[in-house]
Design an enzyme around this catalytic site. Structure first.
Site, PDB file in Angstrom:
ATOM      1  N   GLU A 269       0.820  -1.132   0.100  1.00 34.54           N
ATOM      2  CA  GLU A 269       0.047   0.031   0.081  1.00 34.54           C
ATOM      3  C   GLU A 269       0.633   1.222   0.114  1.00 34.54           C
ATOM      4  OE1 GLU A 269      -2.210  -3.053   3.033  1.00 34.54           O
ATOM      5  OE2 GLU A 269       0.091  -2.619   2.153  1.00 34.54           O
TER       6      GLU A 269
ATOM      7  N   CYS B 120      -0.342   1.451   7.418  1.00 31.20           N
ATOM      8  CA  CYS B 120      -0.611   1.571   6.042  1.00 31.20           C
ATOM      9  C   CYS B 120      -2.314   2.334   6.158  1.00 31.20           C
ATOM     10  CB  CYS B 120      -1.005   0.125   5.143  1.00 31.20           C
ATOM     11  SG  CYS B 120       0.318  -0.694   4.903  1.00 31.20           S
TER      12      CYS B 120
END
Length: 156
Positions: free
Chosen positions: A48, A79
């Site tokens: 991510e 993330c």
């Protein structure tokens, strides 16, 4: 999600945990990434984050509003924080991550009062394929470790 699965396979081929992610705006991919913390010696190099970095560079902006992140596994707290700061609007993930996932598995993160941005999410997209990729990876890894351990044992 099919593209994210291909990126996850790229990670697996590099001996990284197979997670792939891509960031989309107006049906165009503006950033993509796959897990790279081991090879890059960077604990923040999750799929991510790599997708956010690529998109930020491409867009010449650290804010990425009106975007959707597609990722093969439920994001972790690190993330999620990065996605919130980037102002990602929507997250679509494949498999749940019961231990570290923070959207469906550990929901208390979503209601944290310190976030000044809110996003929507949807889980379970291509869930079986995403889950199988992770499970197969760790199963192979355990088998490889067991084989090495058996080789190291002296024969009687």
């Amino acid at each position: 999600m099919k593209k994210a699965l291909l990126l996850a396979e790229k990670a697996a081929n590099s001996q990284e945990v197979p997670v792939g992610a891509l960031l989309v705006r107006d049906e165009l991919i503006i950033g993509e990434g796959w897990n790279q913390p081991i090879g890059s010696c960077d604990p923040s190099a999750h799929a991510e984050v790599m997708a956010l970095r690529a998109a930020g560079t491409a867009e010449k902006n650290y804010r990425l509003p009106n975007t959707t992140l597609y990722v093969t596994i439920e994001p972790c707290s690190m993330c999620l924080g990065a996605l919130m700061h980037a102002r990602v609007e929507h997250i679509v993930f494949g498999a749940k991550e019961p231990k570290a996932g923070v959207l469906d598995s550990n929901v208390e993160w979503q209601s944290a009062s310190f976030f000044n941005h809110h996003l929507s999410w949807r889980g379970g997209v291509c869930e079986q394929e995403c889950s199988a990729l992770i499970s197969d990876f760790f199963s192979r890894r355990r088998n490889e470790k067991k084989a090495l351990k058996n080789l190291a044992r002296p024969e009687k």
